[in-house]
Design a protein around this motif. Structure first.
Motif, PDB file in Angstrom:
ATOM      1  N   ALA A  53      15.079  62.811  93.331  1.00 28.11           N
ATOM      2  CA  ALA A  53      13.964  62.637  94.717  1.00 28.11           C
ATOM      3  C   ALA A  53      13.293  61.475  93.923  1.00 28.11           C
ATOM      4  O   ALA A  53      13.137  60.765  94.447  1.00 28.11           O
ATOM      5  CB  ALA A  53      14.450  63.152  95.441  1.00 28.11           C
ATOM      6  N   GLN A  54      12.297  62.601  93.762  1.00 27.24           N
ATOM      7  CA  GLN A  54      10.814  61.951  93.280  1.00 27.24           C
ATOM      8  C   GLN A  54      10.575  60.733  91.910  1.00 27.24           C
ATOM      9  O   GLN A  54       9.519  60.352  91.521  1.00 27.24           O
ATOM     10  CB  GLN A  54       9.553  62.722  92.713  1.00 27.24           C
ATOM     11  CG  GLN A  54       9.950  63.551  94.410  1.00 27.24           C
ATOM     12  CD  GLN A  54       9.130  64.780  93.669  1.00 27.24           C
ATOM     13  OE1 GLN A  54       8.324  65.336  93.492  1.00 27.24           O
ATOM     14  NE2 GLN A  54       8.439  65.857  94.707  1.00 27.24           N
ATOM     15  N   GLY A  55      11.918  60.817  91.148  1.00 28.90           N
ATOM     16  CA  GLY A  55      11.742  60.187  89.942  1.00 28.90           C
ATOM     17  C   GLY A  55      11.267  59.999  88.723  1.00 28.90           C
ATOM     18  O   GLY A  55      10.360  59.699  88.078  1.00 28.90           O
ATOM     19  N   ARG A  56      10.555  61.613  88.408  1.00 26.28           N
ATOM     20  CA  ARG A  56       9.891  62.072  87.456  1.00 26.28           C
ATOM     21  C   ARG A  56      10.340  61.476  86.400  1.00 26.28           C
ATOM     22  O   ARG A  56      11.483  61.864  86.412  1.00 26.28           O
ATOM     23  CB  ARG A  56       9.213  64.057  87.708  1.00 26.28           C
ATOM     24  CG  ARG A  56       8.976  64.022  89.244  1.00 26.28           C
ATOM     25  CD  ARG A  56       7.140  63.749  89.550  1.00 26.28           C
ATOM     26  NE  ARG A  56       6.429  64.087  90.395  1.00 26.28           N
ATOM     27  CZ  ARG A  56       5.899  65.566  90.593  1.00 26.28           C
ATOM     28  NH1 ARG A  56       6.612  66.183  89.420  1.00 26.28           N
ATOM     29  NH2 ARG A  56       5.449  65.574  91.453  1.00 26.28           N
ATOM     30  N   GLY A  57       9.246  61.916  85.077  1.00 25.20           N
ATOM     31  CA  GLY A  57      10.010  61.743  83.759  1.00 25.20           C
ATOM     32  C   GLY A  57      10.813  63.301  83.173  1.00 25.20           C
ATOM     33  O   GLY A  57      10.987  63.378  82.083  1.00 25.20           O
ATOM     34  N   PHE A  58      10.417  64.085  84.277  1.00 24.15           N
ATOM     35  CA  PHE A  58      10.628  65.464  83.363  1.00 24.15           C
ATOM     36  C   PHE A  58      11.820  65.891  84.746  1.00 24.15           C
ATOM     37  O   PHE A  58      11.886  65.677  85.840  1.00 24.15           O
ATOM     38  CB  PHE A  58      10.229  66.345  83.201  1.00 24.15           C
ATOM     39  CG  PHE A  58       9.467  66.906  84.434  1.00 24.15           C
ATOM     40  CD1 PHE A  58      10.012  67.874  85.167  1.00 24.15           C
ATOM     41  CD2 PHE A  58       8.425  66.228  84.475  1.00 24.15           C
ATOM     42  CE1 PHE A  58       8.808  68.454  86.325  1.00 24.15           C
ATOM     43  CE2 PHE A  58       7.394  66.676  85.866  1.00 24.15           C
ATOM     44  CZ  PHE A  58       7.690  67.544  86.883  1.00 24.15           C
ATOM     45  N   GLU A  59      12.601  67.169  83.914  1.00 25.31           N
ATOM     46  CA  GLU A  59      14.294  67.625  85.548  1.00 25.31           C
ATOM     47  C   GLU A  59      14.285  68.800  84.791  1.00 25.31           C
ATOM     48  O   GLU A  59      13.610  69.518  83.788  1.00 25.31           O
ATOM     49  CB  GLU A  59      14.961  66.265  85.024  1.00 25.31           C
ATOM     50  CG  GLU A  59      15.929  67.045  83.671  1.00 25.31           C
ATOM     51  CD  GLU A  59      17.161  66.331  83.591  1.00 25.31           C
ATOM     52  OE1 GLU A  59      17.937  65.829  84.243  1.00 25.31           O
ATOM     53  OE2 GLU A  59      17.699  65.735  82.416  1.00 25.31           O
ATOM     54  N   ALA A  74      15.905  59.172  80.441  1.00 22.73           N
ATOM     55  CA  ALA A  74      15.846  57.659  80.641  1.00 22.73           C
ATOM     56  C   ALA A  74      14.181  57.536  79.694  1.00 22.73           C
ATOM     57  O   ALA A  74      13.939  56.072  79.631  1.00 22.73           O
ATOM     58  CB  ALA A  74      14.738  57.201  82.044  1.00 22.73           C
ATOM     59  N   TYR A  75      13.931  58.491  79.820  1.00 25.02           N
ATOM     60  CA  TYR A  75      12.469  59.109  79.002  1.00 25.02           C
ATOM     61  C   TYR A  75      12.398  58.445  77.731  1.00 25.02           C
ATOM     62  O   TYR A  75      11.639  58.885  76.722  1.00 25.02           O
ATOM     63  CB  TYR A  75      11.311  58.661  79.148  1.00 25.02           C
ATOM     64  CG  TYR A  75      10.908  58.169  80.951  1.00 25.02           C
ATOM     65  CD1 TYR A  75      10.286  57.337  81.098  1.00 25.02           C
ATOM     66  CD2 TYR A  75      11.272  58.967  82.005  1.00 25.02           C
ATOM     67  CE1 TYR A  75      10.383  56.511  82.498  1.00 25.02           C
ATOM     68  CE2 TYR A  75      11.622  58.794  83.476  1.00 25.02           C
ATOM     69  CZ  TYR A  75      11.010  57.205  83.584  1.00 25.02           C
ATOM     70  OH  TYR A  75      10.698  56.962  85.272  1.00 25.02           O
ATOM     71  N   ALA A  76      13.482  58.870  77.126  1.00 23.54           N
ATOM     72  CA  ALA A  76      13.727  59.136  75.571  1.00 23.54           C
ATOM     73  C   ALA A  76      13.243  58.326  74.579  1.00 23.54           C
ATOM     74  O   ALA A  76      12.587  58.808  73.217  1.00 23.54           O
ATOM     75  CB  ALA A  76      15.099  59.484  75.539  1.00 23.54           C
TER      76      ALA A  76
END
Length: 205
Positions: A53-59, A74-76
Motif C-alpha cells: 500500500a505504501q509503494g515501498r521498493g521492497f516487499e 518494478a525496481y529490478a
C-alpha cells in the motif's frame, strides 16, 4: 535486555527478517518471539499489505515455505545495475535450459538431462550444484545413476511457493526416455570433481 515476548511484534519481525539468509517459517519466528503462530502469521501478512500500500521498493513475500524480504519487481533495473555491474552473476542460457529440464523432470539423472538437451551437460550441472540450485536425490534403481532435483534455494530465487507454481511448460519438453532409445551409447557418468571434457559440451564458466 528485553525478553522477546515483550517486544513490539511487527518491528521485531522486520528486524529478524532483515538478517535471514533463507525464508523464515512462521513456526520458527513464533517460537523465537514466544508468540502464537497465528499472531505472527497475521502480523506478517499485515506487514506485506502495508509495504504494498505504501509503494515501498521492497516487499515481504511468502516463498518456499517461509517469509523473506525481496526487492519489488518494478525496481529490478536499478537493482540489477548495482548487483551485476562488473560481474558475471547471471546463469548462461545453457544453465537455464538445464535447470528447466531438472525442474520439470525431477528427480532426473544427468544422462537423461543430456538426452533431452542433446548435449553433454557435465559442466553446467557442476555449476548448478555449486550454486545450490540443484542437489542429489538418491539413485535410479535400474541403473544406479545419481538423480538430481531442485532445491529450496531454487524456489526462493524463482519466487515460488512450491513446484506446483511452475509454468505449464513440461508438455513441451521431449521425453528423455524416447530420445535415449535412439542413441547407441549412453552418456559418460558425471563426476563433479572431474575436469570438463573437451567438445560436445556446454561451457558455463
Amino acid at each position: 535486555m528485553s525478553e522477546p515476548a515483550g517486544l513490539d511484534l511487527k518491528p521485531a519481525l522486520e528486524a529478524m527478517l532483515m538478517v535471514v539468509d533463507e525464508p523464515a517459517t512462521e513456526e520458527h519466528l513464533a517460537r523465537l518471539l514466544e508468540r502464537p503462530r497465528r499472531q505472527v502469521a497475521d502480523a506478517l501478512r499485515e506487514l506485506a499489505d502495508e509495504y504494498t500500500a505504501q509503494g515501498r521498493g521492497f516487499e515481504l513475500r511468502f516463498v518456499a515455505g517461509g517469509w523473506r524480504f525481496y526487492t519489488r519487481a518494478a525496481y529490478a533495473p536499478a537493482v540489477e545495475r548495482l548487483v551485476l555491474d562488473g560481474q558475471t552473476a547471471r546463469l548462461t542460457q545453457a544453465a537455464l535450459e538445464t535447470l528447466a529440464v531438472v525442474a520439470y523432470r525431477q528427480p532426473v539423472s544427468r544422462s537423461r538431462v543430456s538426452a533431452v538437451r542433446g548435449v553433454n551437460c557435465d559442466g553446467v550441472m557442476r555449476t548448478l550444484l555449486q550454486r545450490g540450485l540443484v542437489e542429489e536425490a538418491g539413485t535410479e534403481p535400474e541403473t544406479g545413476a545419481i538423480l538430481y532435483r531442485t532445491t529450496n534455494y531454487f524456489l526462493e530465487r524463482m519466487g515460488l511457493r512450491g513446484l506446483d507454481e511452475l509454468p505449464e511448460l513440461a508438455p513441451f519438453l521431449p521425453e528423455a526416455e524416447a530420445i535415449e532409445a535412439e542413441t547407441q551409447e549412453g552418456v559418460p557418468s558425471f563426476d563433479p570433481d572431474a575436469p570438463d571434457a573437451p567438445g560436445g559440451q556446454d561451457a558455463d564458466d
